[in-house]
Design a protein around this motif. Structure first.
Motif, PDB file in Angstrom:
ATOM      1  N   ALA A   5      20.681 -41.946  64.613  1.00  0.00           N
ATOM      2  CA  ALA A   5      21.804 -41.818  65.503  1.00  0.00           C
ATOM      3  C   ALA A   5      22.450 -43.372  65.643  1.00  0.00           C
ATOM      4  CB  ALA A   5      21.115 -41.509  66.898  1.00  0.00           C
ATOM      5  N   LEU A   6      21.826 -44.242  65.491  1.00  0.00           N
ATOM      6  CA  LEU A   6      22.381 -45.617  65.445  1.00  0.00           C
ATOM      7  C   LEU A   6      23.293 -45.910  64.454  1.00  0.00           C
ATOM      8  CD1 LEU A   6      19.251 -47.721  66.672  1.00  0.00           C
ATOM      9  CD2 LEU A   6      21.361 -47.133  68.175  1.00  0.00           C
ATOM     10  N   LEU A   7      22.876 -45.379  63.188  1.00  0.00           N
ATOM     11  CA  LEU A   7      23.548 -45.684  61.980  1.00  0.00           C
ATOM     12  C   LEU A   7      24.845 -44.739  62.105  1.00  0.00           C
ATOM     13  CD1 LEU A   7      20.825 -45.473  59.180  1.00  0.00           C
ATOM     14  CD2 LEU A   7      22.255 -47.399  59.939  1.00  0.00           C
ATOM     15  N   ALA A   8      24.777 -43.768  62.691  1.00  0.00           N
ATOM     16  CA  ALA A   8      25.898 -42.883  62.751  1.00  0.00           C
ATOM     17  C   ALA A   8      26.909 -43.611  63.821  1.00  0.00           C
ATOM     18  CB  ALA A   8      25.626 -41.459  63.178  1.00  0.00           C
ATOM     19  N   LEU A   9      26.414 -44.161  64.896  1.00  0.00           N
ATOM     20  CA  LEU A   9      27.357 -44.764  65.822  1.00  0.00           C
ATOM     21  C   LEU A   9      27.924 -46.026  65.241  1.00  0.00           C
ATOM     22  CD1 LEU A   9      25.089 -44.712  69.255  1.00  0.00           C
ATOM     23  CD2 LEU A   9      27.095 -43.656  68.651  1.00  0.00           C
ATOM     24  N   ALA A  10      26.879 -46.670  64.415  1.00  0.00           N
ATOM     25  CA  ALA A  10      27.721 -47.833  63.804  1.00  0.00           C
ATOM     26  C   ALA A  10      28.895 -47.523  62.850  1.00  0.00           C
ATOM     27  CB  ALA A  10      26.665 -48.512  63.261  1.00  0.00           C
TER      28      ALA A  10
ATOM     29  N   GLU B 276      30.905 -45.060  63.141  1.00  0.00           N
ATOM     30  CA  GLU B 276      31.968 -44.569  64.042  1.00  0.00           C
ATOM     31  C   GLU B 276      32.596 -45.824  64.834  1.00  0.00           C
ATOM     32  OE1 GLU B 276      30.630 -41.434  66.356  1.00  0.00           O
ATOM     33  OE2 GLU B 276      29.979 -40.080  64.649  1.00  0.00           O
ATOM     34  N   ALA B 277      31.977 -46.615  64.931  1.00  0.00           N
ATOM     35  CA  ALA B 277      32.369 -47.976  65.656  1.00  0.00           C
ATOM     36  C   ALA B 277      33.650 -48.525  65.270  1.00  0.00           C
ATOM     37  CB  ALA B 277      31.448 -48.832  66.114  1.00  0.00           C
TER      38      ALA B 277
END
Length: 93
Positions: free
Chosen positions: A82-87, A89-90
């Motif tokens: 999830a953190l990688l996905a957020l990173a 998309e940021a």
């Protein structure tokens, strides 16, 4: 990047970005710390358990610990993904 020269980025916007990044780091650290603590405690428990004549009970306890370790590992893996996905998309600041 936003396309604007660095000199035109307002101090308020820079502060806001830094505050969001710090909040994200705190939240991520907390989310990662819990499953890691569970994994560590379970592994330490498995390492500390010896053969005291209760082999069947120990085998069941080991199985339970391994189930906890697997669940904590899967939770940690989901958090990291999830953190990688957020990173990804940021938007670039």
């Amino acid at each position: 990047t936003s396309g604007a020269p660095a000199s035109t980025v307002s101090p308020a916007r820079t502060r806001s970005f830094i505050e969001r990044e710090q909040a994200f780091t705190r939240d991520a650290s907390h989310e990662l710390r819990t499953p890691l603590a569970v994994i560590r405690a379970q592994v330490e428990g498995l390492l500390a358990s010896g053969d005291d004549g209760y082999a069947a009970a120990r085998a069941a306890a080991r199985r339970e610990s391994l189930d906890f370790i697997l669940a904590a590992t899967l939770s940690l893996e989901r958090t990291v993904m999830a953190l990688l996905a957020l990173a990804r998309e940021a938007p670039a600041a």
